[in-house]
Design a protein around this motif. Structure first.
Motif, PDB file in Angstrom:
ATOM      1  N   VAL A  96      39.747  32.281  45.116  1.00 62.79           N
ATOM      2  CA  VAL A  96      40.428  33.004  44.036  1.00 62.79           C
ATOM      3  C   VAL A  96      41.521  33.857  44.679  1.00 62.79           C
ATOM      4  CG1 VAL A  96      40.154  34.901  42.379  1.00 62.79           C
ATOM      5  CG2 VAL A  96      38.457  33.055  42.472  1.00 62.79           C
ATOM      6  N   THR A  97      42.696  33.870  44.091  1.00 61.99           N
ATOM      7  CA  THR A  97      43.768  34.700  44.646  1.00 61.99           C
ATOM      8  C   THR A  97      43.790  36.082  44.006  1.00 61.99           C
ATOM      9  OG1 THR A  97      45.356  33.740  43.076  1.00 61.99           O
ATOM     10  CG2 THR A  97      45.215  32.729  45.263  1.00 61.99           C
ATOM     11  N   THR A  98      43.708  36.123  42.671  1.00 59.55           N
ATOM     12  CA  THR A  98      43.723  37.410  41.959  1.00 59.55           C
ATOM     13  C   THR A  98      42.654  37.391  40.884  1.00 59.55           C
ATOM     14  OG1 THR A  98      46.111  37.580  42.297  1.00 59.55           O
ATOM     15  CG2 THR A  98      45.135  39.043  40.666  1.00 59.55           C
ATOM     16  N   PRO A 139      33.908  35.643  41.486  1.00 56.92           N
ATOM     17  CA  PRO A 139      34.415  36.012  42.815  1.00 56.92           C
ATOM     18  C   PRO A 139      35.562  37.015  42.713  1.00 56.92           C
ATOM     19  CG  PRO A 139      34.369  33.613  42.481  1.00 56.92           C
ATOM     20  CD  PRO A 139      34.195  34.251  41.150  1.00 56.92           C
ATOM     21  N   GLY A 140      35.792  37.716  43.815  1.00 60.55           N
ATOM     22  CA  GLY A 140      36.920  38.631  43.890  1.00 60.55           C
ATOM     23  C   GLY A 140      38.089  37.997  44.624  1.00 60.55           C
ATOM     24  N   ASP A 141      39.117  38.776  44.874  1.00 68.39           N
ATOM     25  CA  ASP A 141      40.301  38.278  45.570  1.00 68.39           C
ATOM     26  C   ASP A 141      39.920  37.701  46.936  1.00 68.39           C
ATOM     27  OD1 ASP A 141      41.473  39.467  43.409  1.00 68.39           O
ATOM     28  OD2 ASP A 141      42.620  40.957  44.537  1.00 68.39           O
ATOM     29  N   SER A 182      39.451  20.614  41.243  1.00 66.05           N
ATOM     30  CA  SER A 182      39.807  21.722  42.132  1.00 66.05           C
ATOM     31  C   SER A 182      39.912  22.968  41.272  1.00 66.05           C
ATOM     32  CB  SER A 182      41.141  21.467  42.852  1.00 66.05           C
ATOM     33  OG  SER A 182      42.241  21.616  41.959  1.00 66.05           O
ATOM     34  N   LEU A 183      39.892  24.122  41.912  1.00 68.52           N
ATOM     35  CA  LEU A 183      40.049  25.360  41.150  1.00 68.52           C
ATOM     36  C   LEU A 183      41.391  25.377  40.428  1.00 68.52           C
ATOM     37  CD1 LEU A 183      39.273  28.179  40.227  1.00 68.52           C
ATOM     38  CD2 LEU A 183      40.041  29.062  42.453  1.00 68.52           C
ATOM     39  N   GLN A 184      42.451  24.997  41.125  1.00 67.35           N
ATOM     40  CA  GLN A 184      43.772  25.033  40.505  1.00 67.35           C
ATOM     41  C   GLN A 184      43.877  24.063  39.334  1.00 67.35           C
ATOM     42  OE1 GLN A 184      46.300  27.335  41.422  1.00 67.35           O
ATOM     43  NE2 GLN A 184      46.902  26.647  39.383  1.00 67.35           N
ATOM     44  N   ASP A 185      43.301  22.861  39.483  1.00 68.12           N
ATOM     45  CA  ASP A 185      43.333  21.896  38.383  1.00 68.12           C
ATOM     46  C   ASP A 185      42.626  22.446  37.147  1.00 68.12           C
ATOM     47  OD1 ASP A 185      44.670  20.121  39.999  1.00 68.12           O
ATOM     48  OD2 ASP A 185      42.936  18.847  40.402  1.00 68.12           O
ATOM     49  N   ASP A 186      41.478  23.068  37.361  1.00 69.66           N
ATOM     50  CA  ASP A 186      40.720  23.603  36.234  1.00 69.66           C
ATOM     51  C   ASP A 186      41.422  24.812  35.618  1.00 69.66           C
ATOM     52  OD1 ASP A 186      38.949  21.620  36.767  1.00 69.66           O
ATOM     53  OD2 ASP A 186      37.235  22.904  37.187  1.00 69.66           O
ATOM     54  N   VAL A 187      42.029  25.645  36.445  1.00 71.24           N
ATOM     55  CA  VAL A 187      42.797  26.795  35.936  1.00 71.24           C
ATOM     56  C   VAL A 187      43.983  26.303  35.104  1.00 71.24           C
ATOM     57  CG1 VAL A 187      44.300  28.722  36.613  1.00 71.24           C
ATOM     58  CG2 VAL A 187      42.073  28.414  37.720  1.00 71.24           C
ATOM     59  N   ASP A 188      44.673  25.299  35.607  1.00 68.10           N
ATOM     60  CA  ASP A 188      45.817  24.747  34.868  1.00 68.10           C
ATOM     61  C   ASP A 188      45.371  24.185  33.514  1.00 68.10           C
ATOM     62  OD1 ASP A 188      47.507  25.398  36.948  1.00 68.10           O
ATOM     63  OD2 ASP A 188      47.581  23.364  37.776  1.00 68.10           O
ATOM     64  N   GLY A 194      33.040  30.506  35.379  1.00 70.07           N
ATOM     65  CA  GLY A 194      33.312  31.909  35.666  1.00 70.07           C
ATOM     66  C   GLY A 194      34.381  32.069  36.725  1.00 70.07           C
ATOM     67  N   THR A 195      34.325  31.227  37.755  1.00 70.07           N
ATOM     68  CA  THR A 195      35.372  31.259  38.777  1.00 70.07           C
ATOM     69  C   THR A 195      36.714  30.876  38.166  1.00 70.07           C
ATOM     70  OG1 THR A 195      33.751  30.672  40.487  1.00 70.07           O
ATOM     71  CG2 THR A 195      36.078  30.337  41.030  1.00 70.07           C
ATOM     72  N   VAL A 196      36.686  29.888  37.280  1.00 68.00           N
ATOM     73  CA  VAL A 196      37.921  29.430  36.625  1.00 68.00           C
ATOM     74  C   VAL A 196      38.540  30.558  35.797  1.00 68.00           C
ATOM     75  CG1 VAL A 196      38.942  27.771  35.032  1.00 68.00           C
ATOM     76  CG2 VAL A 196      37.132  27.032  36.597  1.00 68.00           C
ATOM     77  N   ILE A 197      37.728  31.244  34.993  1.00 66.66           N
ATOM     78  CA  ILE A 197      38.300  32.298  34.145  1.00 66.66           C
ATOM     79  C   ILE A 197      38.706  33.519  34.953  1.00 66.66           C
ATOM     80  CG2 ILE A 197      36.968  31.474  32.173  1.00 66.66           C
ATOM     81  CD1 ILE A 197      35.322  34.110  32.327  1.00 66.66           C
ATOM     82  N   THR A 198      38.095  33.684  36.130  1.00 70.09           N
ATOM     83  CA  THR A 198      38.496  34.793  36.997  1.00 70.09           C
ATOM     84  C   THR A 198      39.964  34.650  37.390  1.00 70.09           C
ATOM     85  OG1 THR A 198      36.249  35.120  37.839  1.00 70.09           O
ATOM     86  CG2 THR A 198      38.055  35.911  39.226  1.00 70.09           C
ATOM     87  N   GLN A 199      40.402  33.411  37.622  1.00 75.14           N
ATOM     88  CA  GLN A 199      41.793  33.151  37.971  1.00 75.14           C
ATOM     89  C   GLN A 199      42.658  32.955  36.719  1.00 75.14           C
ATOM     90  OE1 GLN A 199      42.873  32.998  41.402  1.00 75.14           O
ATOM     91  NE2 GLN A 199      44.847  33.208  40.417  1.00 75.14           N
TER      92      GLN A 199
END
Length: 262
Positions: free
Chosen positions: A196-198, A127-129, A76-82, A104-109
């Protein structure tokens, strides 16, 4: 009397010179103490893992950079961000965060981590917000060589074996592409619909590499995302896995980010 005046003048001159030297020394120390970005954290994309960055790693480490390569779970995006943040948090200073493709999506967050001072996107989504990866992936027609399959019965996405070489790693040998296919990292489909949230690129210096022969992401999608986000853009002829085929050119952009960011 004249001798006394001459001595006083010499004393004042000596003191002035001492102050100037001390001032220059302080400036020198301050310049040497200024933080330099030596930490590079790399986040891979879907269907490949961090080992593909060996060439980039070798170039950067020989130049004195401390390079860490994240291994995403792709769940998931959150898992990869964590997962990325766990590596970022271990760095001993400011970080340039690098992402390829889905990375790229992961580093955006994940780029919102306060240690991150710059971002580098390699043939990557940005991606953007409130945006998703899938909405950008489908914003222009895919190349006929693109072999990204729909999610299977468990919601996991794989890359088609028949199209892997031409669609994913056309400028690598057939033997290397065959191994990459056999060791591919399938990704859960929900990743591409996670929002992406921010977007960190809104507040941090960002660089984008367009892979002009990319068949997995339409190069015009990369151009559109990078232009919208006002990235500093470098175009390099190569496939989606340009970091494997053109490691020196990719590393050069990362070095530019590291040396231009304060």
């Amino acid at each position: 009397m004249k001798s006394t005046n001459r001595f006083s003048q010499l004393k004042r001159t000596f003191l002035a010179a001492t102050l100037i030297v001390a001032s220059l020394s302080t400036t020198n120390v301050a310049a040497q103490a200024a933080p330099k970005v030596k930490n590079i954290v790399i986040v891979h994309g879907a269907f490949a893992d961090g080992s593909g960055f060996k060439g980039v790693f070798d170039i950067l480490t020989k130049q004195g950079y401390n390079v860490s390569v994240v291994q995403n779970p792709l769940t998931s995006l959150q898992d990869d961000v964590d997962t990325a943040n766990r590596i970022i948090d271990k760095q001993d200073g400011p970080v340039i965060l690098v992402g390829h493709s889905w990375g790229g999506t992961v580093i955006t967050q994940a780029g919102n981590n306060p240690k991150v001072v710059g971002l580098v996107y390699i043939a990557a989504f940005a991606p953007g917000d409130g945006e998703t990866t899938s909405q950008w992936a489908s914003s222009l027609p895919a190349a006929p060589e693109n072999g990204i399959l729909p999610p299977d019965e468990k919601g996991v996405i794989y890359y088609d074996k028949a199209k892997f070489h031409a669609g994913f790693a056309a400028d690598s040998s057939k033997e290397l592409a065959a191994f990459m296919y056999a060791s591919q990292g399938p990704i859960f489909g929900r990743c591409f619909s996670d929002k992406v949230t921010t977007a960190a690129w809104k507040t941090k210096p960002s660089y984008g590499i367009v892979a002009t022969e990319d068949k997995s992401i339409n190069p015009d999608i990369e151009r559109n995302m990078y232009k919208r986000a006002n990235f500093k853009v470098t175009e390099v002829k190569g496939s989606h896995t340009i970091f494997i085929s053109q490691p020196a050119k990719v590393a050069a952009v990362i070095v530019t980010a590291a040396t231009s960011t304060k």
